[in-house]
Design a protein around this motif. Sequence first.
Motif, PDB file in Angstrom:
ATOM      1  N   UNK A 286      -3.073 -12.874  23.971  1.00  0.00           N
ATOM      2  CA  UNK A 286      -1.722 -12.778  24.526  1.00  0.00           C
ATOM      3  C   UNK A 286      -0.721 -12.266  23.495  1.00  0.00           C
ATOM      4  N   UNK A 287      -0.823 -12.764  22.236  1.00  0.00           N
ATOM      5  CA  UNK A 287       0.159 -12.404  21.211  1.00  0.00           C
ATOM      6  C   UNK A 287      -0.462 -11.521  20.132  1.00  0.00           C
ATOM      7  N   UNK A 288      -1.403 -10.689  20.518  1.00  0.00           N
ATOM      8  CA  UNK A 288      -2.228  -9.913  19.580  1.00  0.00           C
ATOM      9  C   UNK A 288      -1.402  -9.192  18.509  1.00  0.00           C
ATOM     10  N   UNK A 289      -0.455  -8.358  18.941  1.00  0.00           N
ATOM     11  CA  UNK A 289       0.272  -7.514  17.980  1.00  0.00           C
ATOM     12  C   UNK A 289       1.069  -8.366  16.995  1.00  0.00           C
ATOM     13  N   UNK A 290       1.721  -9.364  17.527  1.00  0.00           N
ATOM     14  CA  UNK A 290       2.541 -10.236  16.693  1.00  0.00           C
ATOM     15  C   UNK A 290       1.687 -11.001  15.677  1.00  0.00           C
ATOM     16  N   UNK A 291       0.545 -11.491  16.136  1.00  0.00           N
ATOM     17  CA  UNK A 291      -0.327 -12.267  15.248  1.00  0.00           C
ATOM     18  C   UNK A 291      -0.935 -11.377  14.161  1.00  0.00           C
ATOM     19  N   UNK A 292      -1.255 -10.135  14.525  1.00  0.00           N
ATOM     20  CA  UNK A 292      -1.795  -9.194  13.518  1.00  0.00           C
ATOM     21  C   UNK A 292      -0.729  -8.955  12.442  1.00  0.00           C
ATOM     22  N   UNK A 293       0.505  -8.835  12.898  1.00  0.00           N
ATOM     23  CA  UNK A 293       1.609  -8.609  11.954  1.00  0.00           C
ATOM     24  C   UNK A 293       1.766  -9.821  11.012  1.00  0.00           C
ATOM     25  N   UNK A 294       1.757 -10.984  11.592  1.00  0.00           N
ATOM     26  CA  UNK A 294       1.873 -12.214  10.779  1.00  0.00           C
ATOM     27  C   UNK A 294       0.745 -12.290   9.767  1.00  0.00           C
ATOM     28  N   UNK A 295      -0.465 -11.970  10.221  1.00  0.00           N
ATOM     29  CA  UNK A 295      -1.644 -12.019   9.349  1.00  0.00           C
ATOM     30  C   UNK A 295      -1.469 -11.063   8.166  1.00  0.00           C
ATOM     31  N   UNK A 296      -1.006  -9.835   8.472  1.00  0.00           N
ATOM     32  CA  UNK A 296      -0.815  -8.835   7.418  1.00  0.00           C
ATOM     33  C   UNK A 296       0.251  -9.311   6.432  1.00  0.00           C
ATOM     34  N   UNK A 297       1.357  -9.852   6.952  1.00  0.00           N
ATOM     35  CA  UNK A 297       2.438 -10.330   6.091  1.00  0.00           C
ATOM     36  C   UNK A 297       1.963 -11.431   5.155  1.00  0.00           C
ATOM     37  N   UNK A 298       1.069 -12.269   5.691  1.00  0.00           N
ATOM     38  CA  UNK A 298       0.574 -13.396   4.880  1.00  0.00           C
ATOM     39  C   UNK A 298      -0.628 -12.995   4.028  1.00  0.00           C
TER      40      UNK A 298
END
Length: 621
Positions: free
Chosen positions: A555-567
Amino acid sequence: MPNRRRLNCYVTLSWQSQRRTLQFYLLLILVGGLATARAEFTIAVSGQSRCVILQNAGAAATDQTAARELAEYLQKITGATFAITEVTNVSKVPKNAIIVGPGPLAAKVFPEVALDKFGPEEFVMRTKGHRLLLAGGKPRGTLYAVDHFLAEQCGVRWWTPWATNIPPQATLHLPDLDRHEQPAFEYREPFWFPAFDPLWKVRNGANGENRRIPPELGGSVIYKGFVHTSYSLVPPEKYFATHPEWYSLIDGKRTHDSAQLCLSNPELRDFVVERVKEWLRESPEATIVSVSQNDCFGACQCPNCRAIDEAEGSPSGSMIAFVNYIAEKIAPEFPNVAVDTLAYQYTRKPPKTLRPRANVIVRLCSIECNFRAPLDDASNAKFLADLQDWSKICHRLYVWDYVTDFSNYLIPHPNWFALGPNLRLFQRYGGQGVFEEGAYQSNGAEMSELRSWLLAQLLWNPQQDDRALIQEFLDGYYGQAAAKPIRRYLDLMQDASQGYYLACYTHPHAPFLAFKVLADAERCWQEAEKAAANDSEKLPRVQTGHLAVQLAFLRDWDELRKECAEQKATWPMPESSKTLADQFAAVCQNIPGSNGPKGVVLSEAGLTADKFLQQFAQPRP
Ligand SMILES: [Zn+2]
């Protein structure tokens, strides 16, 4: 529930050691015949039956079902065959017998048990000499006696309609039993899809009517018109044109659009009395009739309705006045029927002076609450005040509680550890019935099997240790190895949602749906799948549980990928959302008790897994 297998084992050893120790036996006789006080009952030895099941000739259908249930399960447990003997002459009752149900047999051997005074679901489980009594009130007490006996003394668990645990015990002895019990609430509905099977409901103590329990299993609590009945009773398409004054006056205009009835109108009241009587004549099996507001706001603002509501400090004033009128008028013809209404949204606060009649049920609804915390938490102070105030003025108070995320049945919804405290709270304030509204449209909802079973146990007796019940379910349903990481998942979500106001329609940016938490949750489920990998029965159950976290990622794929990259963290999922969607669809095909992704419903609005997954048909960056 305690570990009865261990208890049985202990009793067996102690009995054998007594038999071996002659001096000990003699000593017992010398000190006054204490040995006879320890009357043990033996059901089977090494797969051979040591007792018979006795039933009165002409026993009620539910009691016959109970005897068959007992014989069937004792056979499955011990491997022995148990005959059911119908007894017409009670002058010679055989020894080593299980007496099932009330009647002349029970009266002869257990005259001290006043079964004729038992309530409809009250039961006794009692040994005396070489006989065991499993019996209760009519219609379902005896069936409950048998099912509680099988659960508590033999360790049988009916986790879901498709998963039962029957521990084999070729030798089965019983300790002395003297149990007398009845359920904490008269109406018990864990309203979850896995909990709809009538036989499962009976075995787990639920008695609601969604998929009715047939008469040979003791029937259900039956409503006529379940809820939101204003327009079923007074259909606007039929009556608005000729009687606009029967409907809400809003901003100076009579309307039936997102509105209610004009509850103070005397002619309408008498019309509804006749409609309710018609309904009850059509449905003589109903013991409750719903006369309740529509599922919207729009209370009538006419001077008469407003005068009552202002005097009573709440729109529940005109509602209770109306319902009391109906209840009073139908009572002479229907003395055993209660009129049920809602204390819901704008009517949740009770009236100052009006009192619901004795034949009125008020169903208090918790829809606005924070479900992460118990309902007596400071965040739910207004609800608690309403519960306290209704409890002071109601003869029969029911609760309608909300125990899933209706906007997304599969999303993690950490309310597990509030369910037990809430049921204890309802019991403390005199609640007599509880409707636990969960994901009711399909199997596959997050931890729906756990909540169905847990709620059924707690609705029967909320004083049980709910955390121990949760652990017992995880160990039994998923297997002990997988249960460990699944329990970690529950604890992780619980901790991550600390202090969050968990509505029954969750905000997508809830803290427990952030990348770091979901990544940890994903690791729990991956570990659980590994632990169950070689168990073809348990693996689909674990994979079904895993869907919740996978859905959150999809459901939140793009947002979670972004968070993962940031972290700068490791991505725990496949690189492509299409791959994950395909895995998700494959598991949906195989959900225990279900019928593929078309059948998996993700939200109360009816979004199916099939439809949801279409957006992942093409690989995305
Ligand atoms: Zn009005």
